[in-house]
Design a protein around this motif. Structure first.
Motif, mmCIF file in Angstrom:
data_model
loop_
_atom_site.group_PDB
_atom_site.id
_atom_site.type_symbol
_atom_site.label_atom_id
_atom_site.label_comp_id
_atom_site.label_asym_id
_atom_site.label_seq_id
_atom_site.Cartn_x
_atom_site.Cartn_y
_atom_site.Cartn_z
ATOM 1 N N VAL A 285 0.854 -1.201 0.000
ATOM 2 C CA VAL A 285 0.000 0.000 0.000
ATOM 3 C C VAL A 285 0.882 1.241 0.000
ATOM 4 C CG1 VAL A 285 -1.744 1.286 1.305
ATOM 5 C CG2 VAL A 285 -1.892 -1.210 1.145
ATOM 6 N N ARG A 286 0.661 2.093 -1.028
ATOM 7 C CA ARG A 286 1.481 3.294 -1.168
ATOM 8 C C ARG A 286 1.066 4.379 -0.180
ATOM 9 N NH1 ARG A 286 0.729 4.213 -7.124
ATOM 10 N NH2 ARG A 286 2.078 2.553 -7.880
ATOM 11 N N LYS A 287 -0.243 4.589 -0.068
ATOM 12 C CA LYS A 287 -0.698 5.718 0.742
ATOM 13 C C LYS A 287 -2.108 5.433 1.261
ATOM 14 C CE LYS A 287 -1.130 10.772 0.280
ATOM 15 N NZ LYS A 287 -0.727 11.158 1.613
ATOM 16 N N VAL A 288 -2.387 5.924 2.467
ATOM 17 C CA VAL A 288 -3.728 5.764 3.060
ATOM 18 C C VAL A 288 -4.235 7.143 3.467
ATOM 19 C CG1 VAL A 288 -5.078 4.664 4.909
ATOM 20 C CG2 VAL A 288 -3.077 3.490 3.986
ATOM 21 N N TRP A 289 -5.511 7.411 3.169
ATOM 22 C CA TRP A 289 -6.146 8.656 3.639
ATOM 23 C C TRP A 289 -7.208 8.271 4.675
ATOM 24 C CZ3 TRP A 289 -4.592 7.869 -1.343
ATOM 25 C CH2 TRP A 289 -3.847 8.867 -1.969
ATOM 26 N N GLU A 316 -4.172 3.783 -1.776
ATOM 27 C CA GLU A 316 -3.626 3.538 -3.102
ATOM 28 C C GLU A 316 -2.700 2.330 -3.012
ATOM 29 O OE1 GLU A 316 -2.389 6.783 -6.240
ATOM 30 O OE2 GLU A 316 -0.738 6.355 -4.875
ATOM 31 N N ILE A 317 -2.962 1.348 -3.877
ATOM 32 C CA ILE A 317 -2.126 0.141 -3.884
ATOM 33 C C ILE A 317 -0.943 0.387 -4.819
ATOM 34 C CG2 ILE A 317 -2.119 -2.367 -4.200
ATOM 35 C CD1 ILE A 317 -5.123 -2.345 -4.050
ATOM 36 N N ASP A 318 0.194 -0.224 -4.492
ATOM 37 C CA ASP A 318 1.392 -0.063 -5.309
ATOM 38 C C ASP A 318 1.290 -0.990 -6.522
ATOM 39 O OD1 ASP A 318 3.813 0.820 -6.117
ATOM 40 O OD2 ASP A 318 4.983 -0.244 -4.578
ATOM 41 N N THR A 319 0.428 -0.621 -7.471
ATOM 42 C CA THR A 319 0.186 -1.465 -8.648
ATOM 43 C C THR A 319 -0.488 -0.634 -9.740
ATOM 44 O OG1 THR A 319 -0.814 -3.540 -9.405
ATOM 45 C CG2 THR A 319 -2.092 -2.257 -7.826
ATOM 46 N N ASP A 320 -0.853 -1.290 -10.855
ATOM 47 C CA ASP A 320 -1.579 -0.614 -11.934
ATOM 48 C C ASP A 320 -3.059 -1.012 -11.889
ATOM 49 O OD1 ASP A 320 -1.486 -3.244 -12.661
ATOM 50 O OD2 ASP A 320 -0.211 -2.939 -14.439
ATOM 51 N N THR A 369 -6.198 8.008 -9.113
ATOM 52 C CA THR A 369 -5.298 7.131 -9.876
ATOM 53 C C THR A 369 -5.972 5.778 -10.094
ATOM 54 O OG1 THR A 369 -4.268 6.279 -7.864
ATOM 55 C CG2 THR A 369 -3.274 8.248 -8.847
ATOM 56 N N ASP A 370 -5.356 4.969 -10.968
ATOM 57 C CA ASP A 370 -5.938 3.672 -11.341
ATOM 58 C C ASP A 370 -5.948 2.669 -10.188
ATOM 59 O OD1 ASP A 370 -6.372 4.623 -13.839
ATOM 60 O OD2 ASP A 370 -4.736 3.508 -14.804
ATOM 61 N N SER A 371 -5.092 2.883 -9.192
ATOM 62 C CA SER A 371 -5.035 1.884 -8.110
ATOM 63 C C SER A 371 -5.584 2.441 -6.791
ATOM 64 C CB SER A 371 -3.605 1.382 -7.925
ATOM 65 O OG SER A 371 -2.775 2.453 -7.527
ATOM 66 N N LEU A 372 -6.401 3.504 -6.912
ATOM 67 C CA LEU A 372 -7.031 4.073 -5.715
ATOM 68 C C LEU A 372 -8.259 3.222 -5.348
ATOM 69 C CD1 LEU A 372 -6.570 6.729 -3.980
ATOM 70 C CD2 LEU A 372 -8.528 7.670 -5.212
ATOM 71 N N ALA A 387 -8.437 -9.966 7.573
ATOM 72 C CA ALA A 387 -8.001 -11.230 6.949
ATOM 73 C C ALA A 387 -8.402 -11.262 5.475
ATOM 74 C CB ALA A 387 -8.608 -12.414 7.704
ATOM 75 N N ASP A 388 -9.590 -10.744 5.179
ATOM 76 C CA ASP A 388 -10.052 -10.761 3.788
ATOM 77 C C ASP A 388 -9.221 -9.813 2.915
ATOM 78 O OD1 ASP A 388 -11.745 -11.660 1.719
ATOM 79 O OD2 ASP A 388 -12.944 -9.830 1.906
ATOM 80 N N ILE A 389 -8.951 -8.613 3.416
ATOM 81 C CA ILE A 389 -8.139 -7.642 2.661
ATOM 82 C C ILE A 389 -6.725 -8.214 2.478
ATOM 83 C CG2 ILE A 389 -7.097 -5.321 2.749
ATOM 84 C CD1 ILE A 389 -10.123 -5.307 2.136
ATOM 85 N N GLU A 390 -6.244 -8.878 3.522
ATOM 86 C CA GLU A 390 -4.896 -9.468 3.472
ATOM 87 C C GLU A 390 -4.779 -10.494 2.349
ATOM 88 O OE1 GLU A 390 -2.585 -9.304 6.468
ATOM 89 O OE2 GLU A 390 -1.441 -11.148 6.276
ATOM 90 N N GLN A 391 -5.753 -11.412 2.270
ATOM 91 C CA GLN A 391 -5.658 -12.438 1.211
ATOM 92 C C GLN A 391 -5.826 -11.793 -0.171
ATOM 93 O OE1 GLN A 391 -8.155 -13.759 -0.967
ATOM 94 N NE2 GLN A 391 -9.795 -12.465 -0.148
ATOM 95 N N ALA A 392 -6.668 -10.750 -0.270
ATOM 96 C CA ALA A 392 -6.870 -10.115 -1.578
ATOM 97 C C ALA A 392 -5.600 -9.360 -2.013
ATOM 98 C CB ALA A 392 -8.068 -9.172 -1.517
ATOM 99 N N LEU A 393 -4.879 -8.805 -1.040
ATOM 100 C CA LEU A 393 -3.649 -8.059 -1.389
ATOM 101 C C LEU A 393 -2.557 -8.997 -1.913
ATOM 102 C CD1 LEU A 393 -3.435 -5.303 1.395
ATOM 103 C CD2 LEU A 393 -3.528 -4.893 -1.074
#
Ligand SMILES: *Cc1c(COP(=O)(O)O)cnc(C)c1O
Length: 396
Positions: A285-289, A316-320, A369-372, A387-393
């Motif tokens: 994760v690049r940034k959290v608001w 924002e996830i560090d991805t496209d 951005t595209d990964s927001l 746990a769910d967010i963790e497995q999805a990441l």
């Protein structure tokens, strides 16, 4: 302070008891759904007494219904305002309010991080009334002061805003605005009266999309406006003309949802804080608001004026775009849907949802951005959500 709470009860008590008539037909505890389009008079004397304001009763369904009245009284108590008007949707509350409060050829100030449809209404409809608009950055007191003109009638902002959860210093804003004769309207949908008492801080009017936290169950659409009688009465009259009323069944669902507002907000707040902290520490994760995090630009203002920071976390996830889609499509508990504030957690990529219609350049100017990702935490167990967010990441 602008308004004193009519009752000094705690929000949890006001949520349950506020606005409810204790004595109901047949000694029922709950307020009935008044499913009627009109209200009869026994004779002409009663009609005339009503017309002369000698009796307090309902007349025709577009002007009022006892089920709405209970919701309106409950909200007035929760917000600490004289009067509330209930509408068919949050947009209807905003548009009816703007139509009522903006004179022809006047000036309006709004913030850039603003609900898209509100912005569209201002551009497409208010311009026809000759209303000019200045858009400023949220929570920037200096640019607000500089934007005020002699013909400025209103300042409108959400607080917190969507999707960056910018928090306005309402008290300081109102001090500047009122000195120049400008009225301040706060869309407090993301805060709710449980987390922030906007009228106490000096706002002239507080607006909600009651579709979100106030209803709280993803099962209705509604809007509310609360403030002094002097400001709200003309808005109520405008509603009677423009006609954007809620039906009594929708009003009753809102009344029922509101009873657990304070209880639900506790869990939305704790889930929001837990998920924001978890995400901020995650390497993908690049940034959290989230206003509860020290890293948020308005953390100090939020700490001063809010007692909780709500369930919405933007990150924002560090991805496209492809990676963001893999992530969101792998989540199991949240529903991928617009909206927020209900018991079910909802998740969306702003780029594919609310901002799809805009050009990449426009999106860039708003920082979309595209990964927001916008995660609107429901009231599920915190560990299960994490746990769910963790497995999805791991699928990014
Ligand atoms: C959803 C929303 C609105 C619009 O409300 P509706 O009930 O969908 O018409 C306005 N402002 C904010 C901040 C919202 O989240």
């Amino acid at each position: 302070m602008a308004n004193e709470r009519p009752s000094k009860r705690g929000a949890a008590t006001s949520s349950v008891h506020g606005g409810e008539l204790r004595q109901q037909e047949a000694n029922a505890i709950t307020t009935p759904i008044y499913q009627t389009s009109t209200f009869w008079f026994k004779n002409s004397r009663e009609v005339m007494d009503y017309q002369e304001g000698k009796t307090d009763r309902e007349e025709y369904g577009r002007y009022g219904n006892p089920t709405w009245r209970a919701v309106e009284r409950k909200l007035s108590e929760l917000e600490g305002g004289d009067e509330t008007v209930l509408f068919a949707s949050g947009m209807c509350a905003a548009t009816t309010t703007f139509f009522t409060m903006l004179p022809r050829d006047s000036h309006l100030i709004v913030t850039s991080d603003c609900y898209r449809r509100t912005r569209q209404f201002i551009e497409e409809f208010l311009s026809r009334m000759g209303v000019e608009v200045t858009v400023i950055e949220p929570s920037n007191l200096e640019s607000f002061e500089n934007a005020i003109r002699d013909d400025t009638a209103l300042f409108f902002t959400e607080s917190p805003t969507n999707p960056y959860l910018r928090v306005t210093d309402v008290e300081a804003t109102c001090r500047i605005a009122h000195a120049r004769g400008v009225k301040v309207i706060i869309d407090s949908t993301f805060a709710t009266p449980v987390n922030q008492r906007t009228l106490d801080e000096g706002a002239d009017l507080v607006i909600h999309s009651a579709t979100k936290y106030l209803g709280g169950h993803n099962d209705l659409l509604a809007g509310t406006v609360t403030g002094s009688k002097e400001i709200v009465d003309p808005i109520r009259r405008a509603l009677g003309v423009l006609g954007g009323i809620i039906d009594s069944h929708g009003a009753w669902l809102l009344l029922r949802g509101l009873k657990t507002l304070a209880l639900r907000m506790d869990r939305h707040n704790s889930n929001g804080m837990a998920l924001a902290s978890y995400l901020e520490a995650h390497p993908k994760v690049r940034k959290v608001w989230y206003p509860g995090l020290e890293s948020h630009p308005d953390h100090a203002t939020a700490e001063r004026s809010m007692t909780g920071f709500g369930g919405v976390v933007t990150f924002e996830i560090d991805t496209d775009l492809e990676g963001a889609i893999r992530f969101i499509d792998s989540t199991r508990i949240p529903y991928q849907a617009p909206s927020l504030g209900g018991v079910e957690t909802l998740i969306e990529l702003p780029v594919t949802m609310s901002f799809w219609d805009y050009t990449p350049k426009q999106r860039e100017s708003w920082g979309i951005t595209d990964s927001l990702v916008r995660l609107a935490c429901g009231i599920e167990a915190e560990d299960d959500l994490i746990a769910d967010i963790e497995q999805a990441l791991t699928r990014v």
